[in-house]
Design an enzyme around this catalytic site. Structure first.
Site, short mmCIF file in Angstrom:
data_model
loop_
_atom_site.label_atom_id
_atom_site.label_comp_id
_atom_site.label_asym_id
_atom_site.label_seq_id
_atom_site.Cartn_x
_atom_site.Cartn_y
_atom_site.Cartn_z
N LYS A 111 -5.71 17.54 -16.25
CA LYS A 111 -4.40 18.20 -16.19
C LYS A 111 -4.21 18.85 -14.81
CE LYS A 111 -2.92 18.30 -20.82
NZ LYS A 111 -3.90 18.46 -21.88
N LYS A 190 -4.92 3.75 -20.68
CA LYS A 190 -4.84 4.35 -22.02
C LYS A 190 -3.38 4.68 -22.35
CE LYS A 190 -5.22 8.77 -23.23
NZ LYS A 190 -5.62 10.13 -23.55
N LYS A 193 1.57 9.63 -23.49
CA LYS A 193 2.90 10.13 -23.13
C LYS A 193 2.98 10.42 -21.64
CE LYS A 193 2.05 13.09 -26.19
NZ LYS A 193 1.67 13.67 -27.45
#
Ligand code: TYM
Length: 321
Positions: A111, A190, A193
């Site tokens: 992140k 993968k 979203k």
């Protein structure tokens, strides 16, 4: 045997969520006597900052998870934030959590690498997840491979806490079937979203068609013989189709004279077929929002009673009784 898993309402659910976790949840409810499935809304706050977007996503996950085939009579289905006890357990677990363990967590590092601010919530995310799992004394946790490290952290924290304060928590195991551990997205990475490569579960027929027809392939001509194992259309197809259907498509690719366009149309057909019961159930739940609310309210009451038992034991263990 208690099965538990959570899904974040951080956007619309997709085929990766369905194949990686939700389908196993539905299968396991027939075998296990006890299933706890929840909407991880506290976790979603680490990435969703618009309150209305969060409300919409919570509603979407409630509808999608139920429509995947959860049996509300069998499953305790609830919203994480309806059981605030999980926050107190997070604190009790944080006293045995080494900073270094969290600093090395892949999802945290990932992140940050994607430009997210290093907030405390993002950092302690795995401790809250451990609390989710340990609060309900879970035995088995069906998840995709991306959650494997979080499960390892959970086991570490349970062991540390038990060793320091006495046996309070059961040691949970992950349930990550290899074939669906990482469902590829339309670009071969993968499905996620945040990569914009998803096939949505509850999309309109147009959206689903657009996503499937947009699957990235190489530019081999129709006549060429193709290796099915290296193309994205087949990789997704074989996760949805029957073994016979998958073998037939693989054979066609190997023989040559079979193009990606035809394979995508066949994938779309199977997608619609496999997800037809999902869509029917979703339309029914959408028309009965009170039913969904009641299921979540009764799930929260059951989950909370169970949560209090573990939390009391943990409080006693550390001397807060
Ligand atoms: P989340 O909301 O990102 O994803 C929900 C589930 O879907 C799986 N998944 C995939 N599996 C295979 N291939 C993919 N491309 C794919 N994309 C998503 C995820 O592995 C997950 O099982 N931290 C969790 C939510 C959570 C949780 C928990 C899970 C909170 N507390 C306690 C289990 C137990 C998460 O972010 O999942």
């Amino acid at each position: 045997m208690r099965i538990l898993t959570g899904i974040q309402p951080s956007g619309r659910l997709h085929l990766g969520n369905y194949l990686g976790a939700m389908r196993q949840c539905v299968e396991l409810q027939a075998k296990a006597d006890d299933c706890y499935y929840f909407i991880a809304d506290y976790h979603a706050l680490t990435t969703v900052s618009d309150p209305q977007a969060l409300r919409d996503a919570i509603r979407g996950v409630a509808l999608d998870f139920l429509s995947a085939g959860l049996d509300p009579e069998k499953v305790v289905f609830f919203r994480q934030s309806d059981v605030p006890e999980v926050q107190e357990l997070t604190w009790l677990l944080s006293i045995v959590t080494p900073m270094a363990r969290l600093e090395l967590a892949h999802s945290y590092k990932d992140k940050l690498a994607h430009g997210k601010e290093a907030t405390h919530a993002l950092f302690t995310y795995p401790v809250l997840m451990a609390a989710d799992i340990l609060l309900y004394q879970s035995d088995l946790v069906p998840v995709g491979k991306d959650q494997k490290q979080h499960l390892e952290i959970t086991r570490d924290l349970a062991a540390k806490f038990n060793q320091k304060f006495g046996e309070v928590f059961k040691m949970p195991e992950g349930y990550i079937p290899e074939t669906v551990a990482t469902v590829p997205g339309t670009d071969g990475q993968k499905m996620s979203k945040s990569y914009g490569n998803t096939i949505p579960l509850a999309g309109t027929p147009k959206e689903i068609k657009k996503a499937i027809m947009g699957i990235v392939t190489d530019s081999a001509p129709v006549e060429a013989k193709k290796d099915p194992e290296t193309n994205n259309v087949y990789k997704i197809y074989k996760l949805l189709a029957t073994p016979e259907q998958a073998a037939e498509m693989a054979e066609r690719f190997r023989a040559g004279g079979y193009g990606y366009g035809d394979a995508k149309k066949e994938l779309l057909r199977v997608y619609e077929e496999v997800l037809a019961p999902f869509r029917e159930r979703r339309a029914r739940y959408e028309a009965h929002p009170d039913e969904v609310r009641d299921i979540l309210a009764s799930g929260a009451a059951k989950a909370r009673a169970e949560a209090r038992r573990t939390l009391e034991a943990a409080r006693r263990a550390v001397g807060l009784d």
